[in-house]
Write a protein that holds these residues in place. Structure first.
Motif, PDB file in Angstrom:
ATOM      1  N   ALA A  74       8.005  -7.555   3.673  1.00 65.24           N
ATOM      2  CA  ALA A  74       6.697  -7.508   3.099  1.00 65.24           C
ATOM      3  C   ALA A  74       6.235  -8.734   2.840  1.00 65.24           C
ATOM      4  O   ALA A  74       6.764  -9.457   1.949  1.00 65.24           O
ATOM      5  CB  ALA A  74       6.811  -6.538   2.150  1.00 65.24           C
ATOM      6  N   ASP A  75       5.164  -9.221   3.409  1.00 61.09           N
ATOM      7  CA  ASP A  75       4.303 -10.553   2.787  1.00 61.09           C
ATOM      8  C   ASP A  75       2.872 -10.166   2.445  1.00 61.09           C
ATOM      9  O   ASP A  75       2.264 -10.082   3.368  1.00 61.09           O
ATOM     10  CB  ASP A  75       4.590 -11.568   3.874  1.00 61.09           C
ATOM     11  CG  ASP A  75       3.960 -12.594   3.563  1.00 61.09           C
ATOM     12  OD1 ASP A  75       3.691 -13.068   2.259  1.00 61.09           O
ATOM     13  OD2 ASP A  75       3.979 -13.737   4.309  1.00 61.09           O
ATOM     14  N   ARG A  76       2.614  -9.891   1.140  1.00 63.85           N
ATOM     15  CA  ARG A  76       1.490  -9.142   0.752  1.00 63.85           C
ATOM     16  C   ARG A  76       0.521 -10.152  -0.057  1.00 63.85           C
ATOM     17  O   ARG A  76       1.201 -10.829  -1.043  1.00 63.85           O
ATOM     18  CB  ARG A  76       1.741  -7.632  -0.022  1.00 63.85           C
ATOM     19  CG  ARG A  76       2.692  -6.896   0.666  1.00 63.85           C
ATOM     20  CD  ARG A  76       2.180  -6.603   2.072  1.00 63.85           C
ATOM     21  NE  ARG A  76       2.961  -5.432   2.474  1.00 63.85           N
ATOM     22  CZ  ARG A  76       2.792  -5.001   3.744  1.00 63.85           C
ATOM     23  NH1 ARG A  76       2.290  -5.509   4.979  1.00 63.85           N
ATOM     24  NH2 ARG A  76       3.612  -4.164   4.250  1.00 63.85           N
ATOM     25  N   ASP A  77      -0.477  -9.822  -0.095  1.00 61.91           N
ATOM     26  CA  ASP A  77      -1.696 -10.334  -1.106  1.00 61.91           C
ATOM     27  C   ASP A  77      -2.138  -9.137  -1.896  1.00 61.91           C
ATOM     28  O   ASP A  77      -2.329  -8.171  -1.344  1.00 61.91           O
ATOM     29  CB  ASP A  77      -2.851 -10.996  -0.234  1.00 61.91           C
ATOM     30  CG  ASP A  77      -2.705 -12.376   0.062  1.00 61.91           C
ATOM     31  OD1 ASP A  77      -2.209 -13.096  -0.681  1.00 61.91           O
ATOM     32  OD2 ASP A  77      -3.133 -12.516   1.219  1.00 61.91           O
ATOM     33  N   VAL A  78      -1.942  -9.244  -3.048  1.00 63.49           N
ATOM     34  CA  VAL A  78      -2.432  -8.177  -4.112  1.00 63.49           C
ATOM     35  C   VAL A  78      -3.695  -8.581  -4.794  1.00 63.49           C
ATOM     36  O   VAL A  78      -3.883  -9.970  -5.183  1.00 63.49           O
ATOM     37  CB  VAL A  78      -1.539  -7.930  -4.990  1.00 63.49           C
ATOM     38  CG1 VAL A  78      -1.700  -6.806  -6.053  1.00 63.49           C
ATOM     39  CG2 VAL A  78       0.161  -7.602  -4.374  1.00 63.49           C
ATOM     40  N   ALA A  79      -4.419  -7.758  -5.015  1.00 68.81           N
ATOM     41  CA  ALA A  79      -5.679  -7.912  -5.763  1.00 68.81           C
ATOM     42  C   ALA A  79      -5.880  -6.831  -6.934  1.00 68.81           C
ATOM     43  O   ALA A  79      -5.987  -5.523  -6.480  1.00 68.81           O
ATOM     44  CB  ALA A  79      -7.000  -7.951  -4.873  1.00 68.81           C
ATOM     45  N   SER A  80      -5.870  -7.075  -8.058  1.00 70.05           N
ATOM     46  CA  SER A  80      -6.191  -5.865  -9.017  1.00 70.05           C
ATOM     47  C   SER A  80      -6.888  -6.753 -10.153  1.00 70.05           C
ATOM     48  O   SER A  80      -6.901  -7.698 -10.362  1.00 70.05           O
ATOM     49  CB  SER A  80      -4.831  -5.278  -9.525  1.00 70.05           C
ATOM     50  OG  SER A  80      -4.043  -6.484 -10.109  1.00 70.05           O
TER      51      SER A  80
ATOM     52  N   GLY B  98      -6.881  -1.781  -8.076  1.00 71.37           N
ATOM     53  CA  GLY B  98      -5.995  -2.615  -7.491  1.00 71.37           C
ATOM     54  C   GLY B  98      -5.455  -2.101  -5.783  1.00 71.37           C
ATOM     55  O   GLY B  98      -5.847  -0.989  -5.633  1.00 71.37           O
ATOM     56  N   GLN B  99      -5.243  -3.227  -5.018  1.00 72.92           N
ATOM     57  CA  GLN B  99      -4.940  -2.897  -3.772  1.00 72.92           C
ATOM     58  C   GLN B  99      -4.065  -4.040  -3.291  1.00 72.92           C
ATOM     59  O   GLN B  99      -4.113  -5.114  -3.793  1.00 72.92           O
ATOM     60  CB  GLN B  99      -6.096  -2.699  -2.919  1.00 72.92           C
ATOM     61  CG  GLN B  99      -6.938  -4.260  -2.648  1.00 72.92           C
ATOM     62  CD  GLN B  99      -8.217  -3.942  -1.685  1.00 72.92           C
ATOM     63  OE1 GLN B  99      -9.064  -3.042  -1.953  1.00 72.92           O
ATOM     64  NE2 GLN B  99      -8.297  -4.696  -0.782  1.00 72.92           N
ATOM     65  N   VAL B 100      -3.197  -3.677  -2.303  1.00 74.21           N
ATOM     66  CA  VAL B 100      -2.416  -4.387  -1.588  1.00 74.21           C
ATOM     67  C   VAL B 100      -2.880  -4.575  -0.100  1.00 74.21           C
ATOM     68  O   VAL B 100      -3.050  -3.470   0.387  1.00 74.21           O
ATOM     69  CB  VAL B 100      -0.848  -4.192  -1.503  1.00 74.21           C
ATOM     70  CG1 VAL B 100       0.113  -4.740  -0.915  1.00 74.21           C
ATOM     71  CG2 VAL B 100      -0.257  -3.945  -2.845  1.00 74.21           C
TER      72      VAL B 100
ATOM     73  N   ALA C  32      -7.294  -3.978   5.673  1.00 75.00           N
ATOM     74  CA  ALA C  32      -5.769  -3.577   5.915  1.00 75.00           C
ATOM     75  C   ALA C  32      -5.424  -2.979   4.889  1.00 75.00           C
ATOM     76  O   ALA C  32      -4.060  -3.746   4.493  1.00 75.00           O
ATOM     77  CB  ALA C  32      -5.060  -4.421   6.891  1.00 75.00           C
ATOM     78  N   VAL C  33      -5.607  -2.255   4.062  1.00 70.05           N
ATOM     79  CA  VAL C  33      -5.176  -1.866   2.939  1.00 70.05           C
ATOM     80  C   VAL C  33      -3.925  -1.001   3.128  1.00 70.05           C
ATOM     81  O   VAL C  33      -3.794   0.013   3.681  1.00 70.05           O
ATOM     82  CB  VAL C  33      -6.042  -0.942   1.927  1.00 70.05           C
ATOM     83  CG1 VAL C  33      -5.393  -0.511   0.811  1.00 70.05           C
ATOM     84  CG2 VAL C  33      -7.365  -1.596   1.589  1.00 70.05           C
ATOM     85  N   VAL C  34      -2.822  -1.747   2.141  1.00 74.52           N
ATOM     86  CA  VAL C  34      -1.404  -0.946   2.115  1.00 74.52           C
ATOM     87  C   VAL C  34      -1.499   0.297   1.195  1.00 74.52           C
ATOM     88  O   VAL C  34      -1.048   1.290   1.604  1.00 74.52           O
ATOM     89  CB  VAL C  34      -0.381  -1.864   2.208  1.00 74.52           C
ATOM     90  CG1 VAL C  34       0.946  -1.119   2.224  1.00 74.52           C
ATOM     91  CG2 VAL C  34      -0.484  -3.153   3.230  1.00 74.52           C
ATOM     92  N   HIS C  35      -1.508  -0.228  -0.044  1.00 71.12           N
ATOM     93  CA  HIS C  35      -1.781   0.590  -1.092  1.00 71.12           C
ATOM     94  C   HIS C  35      -2.862   0.269  -1.927  1.00 71.12           C
ATOM     95  O   HIS C  35      -3.243  -0.731  -1.843  1.00 71.12           O
ATOM     96  CB  HIS C  35      -0.381   0.435  -1.996  1.00 71.12           C
ATOM     97  CG  HIS C  35       0.896   1.204  -1.550  1.00 71.12           C
ATOM     98  ND1 HIS C  35       1.902   0.462  -1.238  1.00 71.12           N
ATOM     99  CD2 HIS C  35       1.160   2.473  -0.813  1.00 71.12           C
ATOM    100  CE1 HIS C  35       2.643   1.110  -0.492  1.00 71.12           C
ATOM    101  NE2 HIS C  35       2.524   2.608  -0.526  1.00 71.12           N
TER     102      HIS C  35
ATOM    103  N   ASN D 240       3.966  -4.218  -7.402  1.00 78.03           N
ATOM    104  CA  ASN D 240       2.742  -3.814  -6.581  1.00 78.03           C
ATOM    105  C   ASN D 240       3.225  -3.242  -5.116  1.00 78.03           C
ATOM    106  O   ASN D 240       2.196  -3.074  -4.557  1.00 78.03           O
ATOM    107  CB  ASN D 240       2.291  -5.220  -6.439  1.00 78.03           C
ATOM    108  CG  ASN D 240       1.426  -5.461  -7.728  1.00 78.03           C
ATOM    109  OD1 ASN D 240       0.672  -4.867  -8.324  1.00 78.03           O
ATOM    110  ND2 ASN D 240       1.421  -6.941  -7.998  1.00 78.03           N
ATOM    111  N   LEU D 241       4.546  -3.530  -4.872  1.00 80.06           N
ATOM    112  CA  LEU D 241       4.935  -3.043  -3.410  1.00 80.06           C
ATOM    113  C   LEU D 241       5.724  -1.654  -3.238  1.00 80.06           C
ATOM    114  O   LEU D 241       5.772  -1.122  -2.409  1.00 80.06           O
ATOM    115  CB  LEU D 241       5.778  -4.251  -2.953  1.00 80.06           C
ATOM    116  CG  LEU D 241       4.966  -5.494  -3.052  1.00 80.06           C
ATOM    117  CD1 LEU D 241       6.008  -6.402  -2.233  1.00 80.06           C
ATOM    118  CD2 LEU D 241       3.784  -5.535  -2.225  1.00 80.06           C
ATOM    119  N   ASN D 242       6.240  -1.271  -4.560  1.00 78.79           N
ATOM    120  CA  ASN D 242       7.116   0.087  -4.216  1.00 78.79           C
ATOM    121  C   ASN D 242       6.854   0.913  -5.463  1.00 78.79           C
ATOM    122  O   ASN D 242       7.123   0.707  -6.493  1.00 78.79           O
ATOM    123  CB  ASN D 242       8.717  -0.401  -4.231  1.00 78.79           C
ATOM    124  CG  ASN D 242       9.577   0.759  -3.777  1.00 78.79           C
ATOM    125  OD1 ASN D 242       9.888   1.612  -4.423  1.00 78.79           O
ATOM    126  ND2 ASN D 242       9.867   0.612  -2.508  1.00 78.79           N
ATOM    127  N   PRO D 243       6.734   2.045  -5.061  1.00 76.18           N
ATOM    128  CA  PRO D 243       6.410   3.281  -5.999  1.00 76.18           C
ATOM    129  C   PRO D 243       7.655   3.544  -7.277  1.00 76.18           C
ATOM    130  O   PRO D 243       7.352   4.034  -8.233  1.00 76.18           O
ATOM    131  CB  PRO D 243       6.090   4.463  -5.178  1.00 76.18           C
ATOM    132  CG  PRO D 243       5.739   3.985  -3.907  1.00 76.18           C
ATOM    133  CD  PRO D 243       6.738   2.744  -3.666  1.00 76.18           C
TER     134      PRO D 243
END
Lengths: 631, 302
Positions: A293-299, A333-335, A340-343, B295-298
């Motif tokens: 996983a290589d993610r940008d997070v914005a919260s 917040g979103q990943v 292309a939102v993951v979570h 942020n990646l895992n619940p």
């Protein structure tokens, strides 16, 4: 060897006692600060001390470094302060402490304070310290009995903390002041982690830090007549890289804006009203790489809180304090990017906090305080996959609706039982209930993340202490503390965990002669974390319950030999029995000679033994010679 | 919200009932009938030694600010209006040393707060307020002479002042794992607002704010929060002063986590059989790395 040393110390103590009795007549000796370095002066006066430490250690050097932050055989250290006040009312203080051990440049702190009475005040401080970490970290479990030694990180991790702060305040005119400041905190290096790459005897995880935190703030206060107000705004930026080995890399980018304002109105000599409000906006945009996983997070989090209160003197010696506070926080917040939102999460939390406290000194020689606090909060949270909650494009989701209610009642009492005895007692009862409902819609119909359902916690904390002066020159304090807590999960039948802790202590100081002071403390504590119905576990699995008994005793003596000579001797033992037996012993003996009016030389010997019958046991001897002065 | 409105209404009612003439410290402890402020210079006509004593302090006649509540400055700010005392040649009533010593700590604090207004708001919520501790317990030199105008403001000296009374914390700071207060690396004031703190809108609450001031990465906000951090506080798992367990944990081993997460079907927790994971001396956080929030895992997994 250990017996010989104890015998020698005992003989020295007896000799000191005899000498003290013979030399009676001078002013009484003072109890020493048993943690202090030799020759260490701490006070609001001009002083300076230079110390040479010689280190001799056996056993696990990394563990000794973690405990004592000592790594070099030879080390110079110094602590100093310089104060000056001019006739104009201006004053200046320079204070610092430092050592040349460890990394190049040494470690320590330096501060400069200056100002003009009733006018301005400015301070600049800088602190730089290393943190060493044990290369094997801690695996305090009987199943990790030594030998053989656990695999260790090499070299042992070390992390440096640098802190700088500058602040200034200025009284513009009577009743109106302004202040502002900046602060920086920088972390560089690695630290040992409890996390391991694998089960069993694996080396600890390594956490890398290269972060910088900057803060700027400004504030002020204004008072006129019955009204007093103050305010502050601040901006904070945290940036840098963190990593857990090569498994999880994070680049932080966090910004926090916050502000608060408050006011107090003296309505009458007996009633004062207080109101305060604060708000903050936190934005965090980290980039995280974890496995594939290589993610940008914005919260972001938007928070607001407000409080009103009344401080009411009902009668002479009786006061009633009332306050109410509300708080609200919204987190989004979103990943991943918008397309292309993951979570994503949408979280709203509101809470209220009500407090009442009644204090009185109307009873003879007695002070009583009764307080009650009621808190309630409501959390509504939805976490979704493939889209922002409520957007209509989200996929799986889980929602939580959680109400948390707690009540806390406390009684504090203090009464003088006579000229030489005071009894203090404090009891606090806490009850917390959590009603939590989770709903989810997932592809496999399973909950996404762990949920605990309804819970209830009851906690009673009790403390009583008797301060006595049974004889001239003798003080004796006795105390007892206890905690009893039960935690029950109502949606999972039969789950109840408990925490019971009890501790007794005694502290005595006896000025046996005008030259000799004997001091000592003893405490014994027992702590049990229990799980009802917990099954027996396999031999190589960590136990489910945790019981610990800690005994600590620390006797000491301070002797003024006259003609500028004084001696001190202290011993401290901490015996902890939990997953393993843990013995910590410390000895300290020092003698000081005031060889000039303002100068004192001190020689000391300190020993620290850490013994768990494992690979990281160590003995550390520290010989010190210092010269210091108070001017 | 309705409860809050009711409370505010109640406070306003109290205000109406209790409203009376305002005043400063002297009025609070009782002004002698007919006494008036005469100015500190009148005091120095007789008490010239006191003038010398306070000459280099913030409380000197030349430098002391005027107390906003009463308009008094220097001597009379603490000792009350002096006209009767002066008129009687020093025999008239005034708050002398004995009278001030007889006050309770709350009133002695009020004596200081009439000028040090910037501390007033926070002090009402300080654990020190209402205790036998008054300002002079720490600010010894400021109140009664001494050369400098400073308080025990930083470094080791701050801890030394605090630990004179807080002996249990002094013992905690001697445990194998601790915040290094005695070594001067951390000060009590880095975490504690000794004068009391106004409520702040910190992302994870006021108590956690003390920890997050240095451990900034724990502030999140995380997509997946650990309730122990966000809804309780850091002390649910950590003992901040000192512990016999690494990372200042309250317990070592898995029992720390199981205090909340134990289930009758153990080692099945949350519908996941952990039997295969918990053998071979493994611990919960060997897998649940991101236990403070992720942020990646619940479930805070790697």
């Amino acid at each position: 060897m250990k017996n010989l040393r104890q015998t020698m110390l005992t003989a020295a103590a007896v000799a000191l006692l005899a000498a003290g009795a013979a030399a009676a007549g001078d002013p009484p000796a003072q109890a020493g600060r048993i943690w202090a370095a030799p020759g260490d002066h701490v006070g609001l006066f001009t002083h300076a001390t230079l110390t040479l430490d010689v280190l001799d250690d056996y056993g696990d050097a990394a563990k000794a470094a973690e405990d004592w932050q000592l790594t070099d055989q030879y080390r110079f250290s110094s602590v100093f302060a310089w104060n000056r006040t001019w006739d104009t009312g201006r004053w200046l203080t320079l204070r610092g402490a430092g050592e040349n051990g460890g990394r190049p440049g040494g470690a320590g702190s330096l501060g400069l304070w200056g100002g003009s009475t009733g006018g301005f005040r400015t301070s600049v401080t800088y602190r730089s310290f290393d943190h060493y970490y044990d290369g094997t970290s801690e695996m305090r479990s009987a199943v990790f009995a030594a030998p053989p030694p656990s695999p260790a990180l090499a070299p042992a991790p070390v992390m440096n903390w640098n802190r700088f702060e500058a602040a200034s305040s200025h009284r513009v005119w009577n009743g109106f002041g302004l202040e502002a400041g900046v602060a920086f905190t920088r972390r560089d290096g690695t630290k040992g982690s409890l996390l391991r790459s694998g089960a069993g005897a694996a080396v600890p995880g390594l956490k890398h830090f290269g972060t910088l935190d900057r803060k700027v703030w400004a504030g002020g206060d204004y008072a006129y007549g019955k009204l007093a107000t103050d305010w502050e705004v601040s901006y904070r930026k945290s940036e840098g890289d963190r990593a857990l080995g090569t498994r999880h890399l994070t680049t932080d980018d966090r910004t926090l804006w916050s502000g608060r304002v408050g006011g107090a109105l003296a309505v009458s000599p007996t009633l004062r009203l207080v109101g305060q409000a604060a708000g903050s906006y936190l934005e965090s945009n980290p980039h995280e790489t974890q496995g594939l996983a290589d993610r940008d997070v914005a919260s972001d989090a938007v928070s607001g809180t407000g409080r009103v209160g009344a401080l009411w003197t009902l009668s002479r010696g009786t006061r009633l304090d009332l306050s109410a506070a509300v708080r609200n926080q919204n987190v989004d917040g979103q990943v991943g990017p918008d397309d292309a939102v993951v979570h994503a999460v949408d979280r709203d939390l509101t809470s209220q906090d009500y407090r009442a406290a009644l204090a009185t000194t109307r009873l003879p020689s007695t002070r009583l305080q009764l307080s009650y606090r009621y808190r309630t909060s409501d959390l509504e949270e939805t976490t979704a996959q493939d889209g922002v909650p409520g957007s209509g494009v989200e996929g799986d989701f889980q929602s939580t609706d959680r109400q948390r209610t707690s009540q806390e009642a406390a009684l504090r009492a203090r009464t003088r039982l006579g000229r030489n005895a005071t009894l203090k007692a404090k009891a606090t009862w806490l009850q917390e209930e959590i009603d939590s409902a989770d709903t989810w819609d997932t592809a496999d119909s399973d909950a996404w993340f762990y949920w605990m359902g309804d819970r209830k916690r009851d906690k009673l904390v009790w403390e009583v202490c008797l301060n006595t002066r049974p004889a001239s020159g003798l003080s004796l304090d006795l105390g007892h503390q206890a905690i009893a807590q039960t935690f029950e999960r109502e949606d999972v039948a039969g789950v109840e965990t408990t925490w019971d802790a009890v501790r007794g202590f005694a502290v005595a100081t006896w000025a046996a002669t005008p030259r000799l002071t004997l001091l000592g403390s003893f405490s014994m504590g027992q702590e049990e974390y229990g799980i009802e119905g917990a099954p027996a576990v396999a031999a190589d699995v960590s136990p489910l319950a945790y019981d610990a008994t800690t005994v600590r005793y620390a006797p000491g003596a301070v002797l003024d030999l006259g003609r500028g000579w004084s001696c001190e001797g202290h011993y401290e033992a901490v015996r902890t029995t939990d997953s393993v037996e843990n013995d910590l012993d410390r000895w300290s003996a020092r003698t000081s000679w005031r060889f000039a009016e303002k100068l004192t030389a001190t020689a000391s010997y300190r020993r620290c033994e850490f013994d768990e019958n494992r690979w990281d046991d160590y003995i550390l001897d520290l010989y010190s010679l210092s010269v210091g002065g108070v001017f | 919200m309705m409860r809050l409105l009711v409370l505010i209404a109640g406070l306003l009612a109290l205000l109406a009932v209790a409203a009376a003439a305002g005043g400063g410290f002297a009025e609070r402890v009782g002004v002698p009938a007919g006494a008036a402020y005469v100015g500190s210079q009148a005091c120095l006509d007789c008490h010239d030694d006191a003038g010398t004593f306070y000459q280099h302090t913030p409380h000197s006649v030349e430098r002391a600010p005027i107390a906003p509540g009463s308009g008094a400055g220097a001597c009379e700010a603490c000792h009350g209006p002096g006209s009767l005392h002066v008129e009687a040649g020093g025999e008239g009533p005034i708050f002398g040393r004995a009278a001030l010593s007889a006050l309770d700590a709350e009133d002695r604090a009020e004596m200081c707060l009439q000028c040090h207004q910037d501390k007033r708001l926070a002090w009402s919520d300080s654990p020190h307020a209402g205790s036998p501790t008054d300002c002079a317990a720490c600010h010894t030199d400021v109140v009664h002479g001494g050369g400098s105008a400073q308080a025990p403001s930083a470094f080791r000296i701050a801890g030394e002042f605090c630990l004179q009374c807080h002996a249990a914390q002094a013992a905690d700071f001697r445990l194998p794992f601790r915040h290094r207060v005695l070594e001067g690396e951390v000060s009590c004031q880095d975490c504690h607002a000794v004068h009391g703190a106004a409520p702040a809108a910190e992302p994870l609450g006021d108590l956690n704010a003390a920890c997050l001031n240095c451990h900034t990465e724990m502030a999140g906000p995380f997509l997946f929060e650990h309730e122990a951090v966000s809804a309780e506080d850091c002390t649910a798992c950590h003992r901040p002063h000192g512990s016999v367990n690494d990372k200042l944990l309250t317990q070592d081993g898995n029992s720390l986590c199981l205090q909340c997460h134990f289930e009758p079907g153990y080692p099945t927790i949350g519908d996941v059989d952990h039997g295969g994971f918990l053998g071979s001396e493994a611990r919960c956080y060997d897998c649940h790395h991101e236990i403070h929030g992720s942020n990646l895992n619940p479930t805070f997994l790697d």
